[in-house]
Design a protein around this motif. Structure first.
Motif, PDB file in Angstrom:
ATOM      1  N   ASP A   1      43.967  68.744  24.504  1.00 49.50           N
ATOM      2  CA  ASP A   1      44.281  70.095  24.008  1.00 49.50           C
ATOM      3  C   ASP A   1      45.598  70.134  23.244  1.00 49.50           C
ATOM      4  O   ASP A   1      45.749  70.892  22.281  1.00 49.50           O
ATOM      5  N   ARG A   2      46.582  69.324  23.684  1.00 50.96           N
ATOM      6  CA  ARG A   2      47.876  69.338  22.991  1.00 50.96           C
ATOM      7  C   ARG A   2      47.695  68.909  21.535  1.00 50.96           C
ATOM      8  O   ARG A   2      48.226  69.518  20.616  1.00 50.96           O
ATOM      9  N   SER A   3      46.935  67.854  21.321  1.00 52.32           N
ATOM     10  CA  SER A   3      46.761  67.361  19.959  1.00 52.32           C
ATOM     11  C   SER A   3      46.000  68.392  19.123  1.00 52.32           C
ATOM     12  O   SER A   3      46.349  68.651  17.966  1.00 52.32           O
ATOM     13  N   LYS A   4      45.013  69.024  19.713  1.00 50.85           N
ATOM     14  CA  LYS A   4      44.273  70.052  18.970  1.00 50.85           C
ATOM     15  C   LYS A   4      45.212  71.188  18.562  1.00 50.85           C
ATOM     16  O   LYS A   4      45.162  71.670  17.418  1.00 50.85           O
ATOM     17  N   ALA A   5      46.100  71.560  19.445  1.00 54.40           N
ATOM     18  CA  ALA A   5      47.059  72.640  19.137  1.00 54.40           C
ATOM     19  C   ALA A   5      48.021  72.192  18.038  1.00 54.40           C
ATOM     20  O   ALA A   5      48.285  72.930  17.079  1.00 54.40           O
ATOM     21  N   LEU A   6      48.505  70.974  18.122  1.00 51.63           N
ATOM     22  CA  LEU A   6      49.453  70.475  17.120  1.00 51.63           C
ATOM     23  C   LEU A   6      48.792  70.328  15.751  1.00 51.63           C
ATOM     24  O   LEU A   6      49.397  70.568  14.705  1.00 51.63           O
TER      25      LEU A   6
END
Ligand code: T1G
Length: 695
Positions: free
Chosen positions: A264-269
């Motif tokens: 999820d962090r990478s998707k947000a970034l």
């Protein structure tokens, strides 16, 4: 549609030049990866070819993998597959780098036997900023080139280095002025004369450097980013250069990459990456519209904001005249600027010569007539509408025709200010955030009469200042402060209902902010809000009581916290608990224990609801624009994407349902979800369904 050639191959005296052409930044799309693999294979098979040069056309070498492909099923060949093809090539390869070689672009260059860069190039491994890690060999080849400790620092920071630094580190073999191709061709021929390809980076470990130096660097990197899965993976991957054969380390790294790219962090970034770029093209403003030239700026008001704004322009190389009504006020302002620069020089973040250059760009003048020659005038006087209207009426008669007149107001009606002039088409808001010479966000407030050229001028200037301009419409507080007001109101309500400042602040820090609302209020000073509330007839019982008790925050040694008469680290103060409890009692509010989830949701969800109303009113054009405001103006944690991205992941229906529940539980009617949010929830649609165009 005619298939655009992504790669052209020419032969220059037995050297095959593979020139990439995938505008705008030569991102390594699936088609380009296949074309590269095939072109290398053809060059290998061609007996007339003795060496290969990788080059690129357009403004940059290769900006890395095509980020828009992430999250979709991988398409062969992967970039590691292309690197394998290069590894299996028996002929020397040389990279000719111009513009930028980032991520997969640098990894491609590391698959070569030599690298020539033109001066001014940026080289780096920014994958960590997208929540992933270099997946095509950067964590294996770069350590074998410049040492594991230095490679780890580059990959974990994600920061690029200049061509000159890359030369000193050994990332590039030569730096040339202008086109790197001729030097690359010479190198390719020289390597070919050796009769065989030099040792490939993958085959040597002699330059990894001492293990303990790497482990020390790893400990430092992990301390700097304690709970960042991408950084942890980068450490593990670089470490494997010591412990595993190359191919095994690569497959371990590939597995980590595939895991992180789904996180999820990478998707947000990745959302942040594209939202920042979309915000650069204001909705309703055609790409053909160009701003006016700005070569001299006048800033009216030499206070904290005016000084910071003047520094922003000077820092960007733009001469600026700082204007005040009284000589003493002007002198104080100029002194404050000189002190700010001196502090930066003392800290080593600014060279003295550069400080002198910047100071030389800042002139001073007493009286508005000093603004007569400016191409842009930024007003940064006291937040009083009548005062601003009077000043703009005067400026109207002084500023040259075509000059842009901007107000730095943080919430007042830009249309009312423009109405004080005969040139509303030249008027808009440029809302800088304090400290103006540091904070990236610039809210460009588009008035009803603002012309497209005026708007384009402010947006282009914002980018020239190194800021992130976001176009917003006219309303009280525009986007950022309007949403902040919802959070501030709930923070105050939570104190009255049973929470304490340290609990509220801890909840927001746990969510990912650097500071909570009360520590932030103590830092900024409680008197600012107090003055605005008194001017607008509003109250905040606890904050007002603290101000009446002389507790204005760090500046008085006490605010919501006790600073022990100095310092910046406050501690909870029993006197504040007593004051809060007494205020609750006076207002007849029964206090109760409030859990962290409720605290967090009552701080965050009302902001999302306000964002929905802002989108429905067309004050912001896209949910991503609202996210960019909060990322660069209020330090919203980037790995959570922004308030509207967060709301989208929770779902409008969930947000509406929780707000309804809290409204009932707390009796606070302001918590009821807006009509816009309830409509999205009912229709099962997302926030982008609300996007109008900013007025
Ligand atoms: N993929 C897809 N699109 C990209 C892109 C990329 N890597 N980089 C830029 N764009 C688009 C961008 O969205 C914009 O589109 C346009 O290009 C111009 O960008 C395997 C896995 C290169 C310094 O993180 O830092 O490699 O808005 O406005 O200011 O290990 O773009 O015009 O429609 O930014 O001149 C790592 C990201 C990828 C570099 C140029 N690479 N890009 O700046 O232009 S992951 C990056 C940049 C990876 C490997 C891993 C900058 C730039 P639109 P722009 P710019």
């Amino acid at each position: 549609m005619e298939e655009r050639a992504l790669l052209s191959v020419t032969v220059e005296d037995r050297v095959a030049v593979l020139r990439i052409a995938n505008p705008p930044v030569n991102a390594l799309s699936a088609a380009l990866r296949a074309a590269l693999r095939d072109a290398v294979a053809q060059a290998v098979a061609d007996q007339g070819i003795q060496a290969i040069v990788l080059a690129a056309s357009g403004r940059t070498f290769v900006a890395g993998a095509d980020i828009s492909e992430f999250g979709k099923p991988p398409i062969s060949p992967s970039l590691p597959d292309v690197l394998v093809a290069m590894d299996e090539c028996p002929k020397p390869l040389v990279a000719a780098i111009s513009g930028a070689a980032l991520g997969g672009g640098l990894e491609l260059a590391l698959g070569c036997d030599a690298r020539v860069a033109s001066s001014g190039v940026k080289l780096g491994l920014p994958e960590v900023k997208l929540g992933i890690l270099p997946g095509a060999g950067g964590t294996q080849r770069l350590p074998r080139l410049i040492g594991a400790a230095a490679a780890l620092e580059m990959a974990a920071s994600g920061e690029p280095v200049t061509a000159e630094t890359a030369l000193s580190l050994g990332i590039v073999d030569e730096v040339v002025a202008g086109d790197p191709l001729p030097a690359a061709l010479r190198r390719a021929r020289a390597l070919a004369e050796g009769g065989q390809r030099p040792q490939r980076l993958r085959d040597g470990r002699e330059r990894l450097g001492p293990r303990d130096a790497f482990e020390a660097a790893a400990a430092k990197v992990l301390r700097r980013a304690p709970d960042n899965p991408a950084v942890a993976s980068i450490v593990e991957s670089v470490r494997s250069a010591y412990d595993l054969p190359f191919d095994e380390a690569m497959s371990q790294t590939r597995a980590m990459f595939l895991r992180l790219v789904q996180d999820d962090r990478s998707k947000a970034l990745r959302h942040v990456f594209f939202a920042e770029r979309a915000a650069q093209q204001p909705a309703g403003l055609s790409r053909e519209v160009r701003g006016r030239a700005v070569s001299h700026v006048a800033v009216i008001g030499a206070g904290t904001m005016g000084g910071g704004i003047a520094m922003s322009f000077a820092n960007a190389g733009i001469p600026v005249t700082l204007i005040e009504a009284e000589p003493e006020a002007l002198e104080r302002g100029l002194q404050r600027i000189a002190q700010n620069y001196a502090t930066s020089v003392q800290r080593g973040s600014l060279a003295a010569e550069e400080r002198d250059r910047r100071l030389a760009r800042i002139g001073g003048g007493v009286g508005l007539e000093n603004a007569a020659g400016a191409d842009l005038v930024v007003e940064a006087v006291f937040e009083d509408l009548a005062l601003k209207q009077k000043l703009f009426a005067q400026l109207d008669g002084i500023a040259r025709p075509g000059a842009v007149l901007a107000t730095n107001t943080s919430y007042l009606d830009v249309d009312a200010i423009a109405g004080a002039t005969r040139r509303p088409d030249d008027v808009l808001g440029m809302h800088f955030f304090s400290p103006a010479n540091v904070m990236k966000l610039l809210e460009v407030v588009r008035g009803a009469g603002t012309s497209p050229e005026t708007l384009a001028t402010a947006v282009e200037l914002g980018r020239r200042l190194g800021k992130v301009p976001v176009v917003v419409g006219v309303c009280h507080g525009f986007v950022g402060n309007r949403m902040l007001a919802r959070r501030t109101a709930q923070a105050e309500r939570l104190l009255l209902e049973g929470a304490l400042p340290e609990q509220v602040d801890a909840a927001l820090v746990a969510f990912g902010f650097r500071m909570g609302p009360f520590a932030m209020a103590d830092l900024a000073g409680l008197d600012i809000g107090w003055r605005i509330r008194k001017a607008t007839g509003k109250t905040a019982p606890v904050a007002d009581a603290l101000c009446e008790a002389g507790r204005l925050g760090q500046k008085t040694g006490k605010g919501y916290y006790d600073y022990g008469g100095g310092g910046r680290q406050g501690v909870p103060d029993p006197a504040v608990r007593d004051l809060i409890e007494a205020t609750s009692a006076r207002l007849g509010i029964a206090r109760r224990a409030i859990g962290q989830e409720e605290v967090t949701e009552r701080l965050i969800l009302p902001m999302i609801d306000e964002g929905a109303r802002i989108l429905e009113e067309g004050i912001a054009a896209r949910p991503g624009d609202v996210d960019v405001v909060w990322l660069h103006g209020y330090n919203w944690p980037a790995w959570r994407g922004g308030p509207m991205y967060h709301g989208s992941r929770l779902g409008p229906a969930y947000v509406a349902q929780r707000l309804e529940a809290y409204a009932g539980q707390s009796g606070d009617p302001s918590l009821h979800p807006s009509a816009a949010l309830r409509r999205l929830a009912r229709e099962g649609r997302d926030f982008d369904a609300l996007s109008g165009t900013a007025r």
